[in-house]
Scaffold this motif. Sequence first.
Motif, PDB file in Angstrom:
ATOM      1  N   ARG A  17     -20.337 131.028  32.059  1.00 14.91           N
ATOM      2  CA  ARG A  17     -20.618 129.834  32.854  1.00 14.91           C
ATOM      3  C   ARG A  17     -19.584 128.777  32.504  1.00 14.91           C
ATOM      4  N   ALA A  18     -19.381 127.841  33.400  1.00 15.65           N
ATOM      5  CA  ALA A  18     -18.459 126.736  33.155  1.00 15.65           C
ATOM      6  C   ALA A  18     -19.182 125.424  33.397  1.00 15.65           C
ATOM      7  N   ASP A  19     -18.859 124.417  32.582  1.00 23.67           N
ATOM      8  CA  ASP A  19     -19.428 123.084  32.786  1.00 23.67           C
ATOM      9  C   ASP A  19     -18.777 122.429  33.985  1.00 23.67           C
ATOM     10  N   ARG A  20     -19.562 121.676  34.721  1.00 22.53           N
ATOM     11  CA  ARG A  20     -18.995 120.848  35.787  1.00 22.53           C
ATOM     12  C   ARG A  20     -18.678 119.503  35.157  1.00 22.53           C
ATOM     13  N   ARG A  21     -17.427 119.185  35.060  1.00 22.42           N
ATOM     14  CA  ARG A  21     -16.998 117.926  34.453  1.00 22.42           C
ATOM     15  C   ARG A  21     -16.240 117.107  35.476  1.00 22.42           C
ATOM     16  N   SER A  22     -16.636 115.857  35.619  1.00 20.47           N
ATOM     17  CA  SER A  22     -15.989 114.978  36.590  1.00 20.47           C
ATOM     18  C   SER A  22     -14.758 114.305  36.015  1.00 20.47           C
ATOM     19  N   PHE A  23     -14.677 114.178  34.688  1.00 21.50           N
ATOM     20  CA  PHE A  23     -13.606 113.423  34.051  1.00 21.50           C
ATOM     21  C   PHE A  23     -12.911 114.292  33.005  1.00 21.50           C
ATOM     22  N   GLY A  24     -11.608 114.084  32.831  1.00 19.65           N
ATOM     23  CA  GLY A  24     -10.854 114.861  31.860  1.00 19.65           C
ATOM     24  C   GLY A  24     -11.011 114.387  30.433  1.00 19.65           C
ATOM     25  N   TYR A  25     -11.056 113.079  30.202  1.00 20.14           N
ATOM     26  CA  TYR A  25     -11.081 112.548  28.839  1.00 20.14           C
ATOM     27  C   TYR A  25     -12.255 111.611  28.584  1.00 20.14           C
ATOM     28  N   THR A  26     -13.239 111.578  29.447  1.00 18.80           N
ATOM     29  CA  THR A  26     -14.421 110.743  29.262  1.00 18.80           C
ATOM     30  C   THR A  26     -15.631 111.655  29.129  1.00 18.80           C
ATOM     31  N   ASP A 141     -25.507 106.381  37.708  1.00 10.41           N
ATOM     32  CA  ASP A 141     -25.337 106.997  39.015  1.00 10.41           C
ATOM     33  C   ASP A 141     -25.670 105.984  40.100  1.00 10.41           C
ATOM     34  N   PHE A 142     -24.779 105.844  41.055  1.00 12.23           N
ATOM     35  CA  PHE A 142     -25.004 105.034  42.247  1.00 12.23           C
ATOM     36  C   PHE A 142     -24.895 105.972  43.443  1.00 12.23           C
ATOM     37  N   ASP A 143     -25.964 106.672  43.746  1.00 13.72           N
ATOM     38  CA  ASP A 143     -26.012 107.653  44.821  1.00 13.72           C
ATOM     39  C   ASP A 143     -24.917 108.700  44.611  1.00 13.72           C
ATOM     40  N   LYS A 144     -23.834 108.672  45.347  1.00  7.81           N
ATOM     41  CA  LYS A 144     -22.770 109.671  45.216  1.00  7.81           C
ATOM     42  C   LYS A 144     -21.639 109.222  44.296  1.00  7.81           C
ATOM     43  N   LEU A 145     -21.774 108.058  43.681  1.00  6.00           N
ATOM     44  CA  LEU A 145     -20.755 107.526  42.778  1.00  6.00           C
ATOM     45  C   LEU A 145     -21.285 107.556  41.344  1.00  6.00           C
ATOM     46  N   LEU A 146     -20.508 108.133  40.436  1.00  4.62           N
ATOM     47  CA  LEU A 146     -20.842 108.156  39.015  1.00  4.62           C
ATOM     48  C   LEU A 146     -19.851 107.281  38.273  1.00  4.62           C
ATOM     49  N   VAL A 147     -20.365 106.337  37.493  1.00  7.40           N
ATOM     50  CA  VAL A 147     -19.518 105.488  36.659  1.00  7.40           C
ATOM     51  C   VAL A 147     -19.833 105.859  35.217  1.00  7.40           C
ATOM     52  N   ALA A 148     -18.793 106.200  34.432  1.00  2.00           N
ATOM     53  CA  ALA A 148     -18.982 106.590  33.038  1.00  2.00           C
ATOM     54  C   ALA A 148     -17.946 105.886  32.181  1.00  2.00           C
ATOM     55  N   ALA A 149     -18.361 105.524  30.948  1.00  4.83           N
ATOM     56  CA  ALA A 149     -17.459 104.869  30.009  1.00  4.83           C
ATOM     57  C   ALA A 149     -17.826 105.305  28.599  1.00  4.83           C
ATOM     58  N   ASN A 150     -16.828 105.310  27.730  1.00  4.95           N
ATOM     59  CA  ASN A 150     -17.032 105.623  26.321  1.00  4.95           C
ATOM     60  C   ASN A 150     -16.500 104.480  25.481  1.00  4.95           C
ATOM     61  N   ALA A 151     -17.368 103.861  24.681  1.00  9.70           N
ATOM     62  CA  ALA A 151     -16.944 102.846  23.713  1.00  9.70           C
ATOM     63  C   ALA A 151     -16.709 103.586  22.396  1.00  9.70           C
ATOM     64  N   ILE A 152     -15.495 103.454  21.827  1.00  6.19           N
ATOM     65  CA  ILE A 152     -15.115 104.265  20.673  1.00  6.19           C
ATOM     66  C   ILE A 152     -14.814 103.369  19.473  1.00  6.19           C
ATOM     67  N   GLY A 153     -15.363 103.742  18.332  1.00 10.30           N
ATOM     68  CA  GLY A 153     -15.050 103.081  17.073  1.00 10.30           C
ATOM     69  C   GLY A 153     -14.597 104.117  16.060  1.00 10.30           C
ATOM     70  N   GLU A 154     -13.431 103.872  15.427  1.00 13.60           N
ATOM     71  CA  GLU A 154     -12.894 104.819  14.440  1.00 13.60           C
ATOM     72  C   GLU A 154     -12.811 104.161  13.092  1.00 13.60           C
TER      73      GLU A 154
END
Length: 154
Positions: A17-26, A141-154
Motif C-alpha cells: 500500500r502507499a500513503d496518499r500525501r498531499s505535501f512533500g515536506y510537510t 480542512d475547508f471542504d476541498k482545501l487542506l491547509v497544513a503547517a508544521n511549527a518546528i523547534g530544534e
Amino acid sequence: MRRFVVALIVMLPALARADRRSFGYTYEYATLPEGQTEVEIWHTQARDTWHSDTPERFEEKIEIEYGVTDRYDISMYTVFAEAAGGGADENLHLDAVRMENRYRFADRGEWPVDTIAYLELAKDFGASLYEVEAKAIISRDFDKLLVAANAIGE
C-alpha cells in the motif's frame, strides 16, 4: 520451495500500500492505526545550486513505524547518505538513526485546528552529536482545501 517463492513474489504487490500525501515536506494530520506496522522508504537527491561544481547529495531513509494506539505511533528510521562532486566525495554510509513519536489529540474535525505533537530524537554518526526536534503538526480542512503547517523547534 520454488512454488513458494513464485507465490510470494506474486502475492507481495497485492499486499503493498502507499500513503496518499498531499505535501512533500510537510507532515499531515495522521497517525498509524493501533497494531499496524508500516515500512517507508524515502529517497532524496539534491544539489545546493544548479552549478555542476557543487556536491550532489543522496539520502536514503528506511523507516519502520508502529501504531501503539489509534492516536499514538512510534517509529525508528535509519538514514544513509552519500555526497559526490565539488570536493565533498563521500561513499554511501550510515549517517544517523532516529526515533520518532507522534500523538494525535483528537479525531479529524473535533477541534477547530487538528493538532499532533511530534518528538524526534536522533544520533548522528561520525560525531558525538545528538539532536532533539519537536513539532506541532496542525491542519484544517475547508471542504476541498487542506491547509497544513508544521511549527518546528530544534
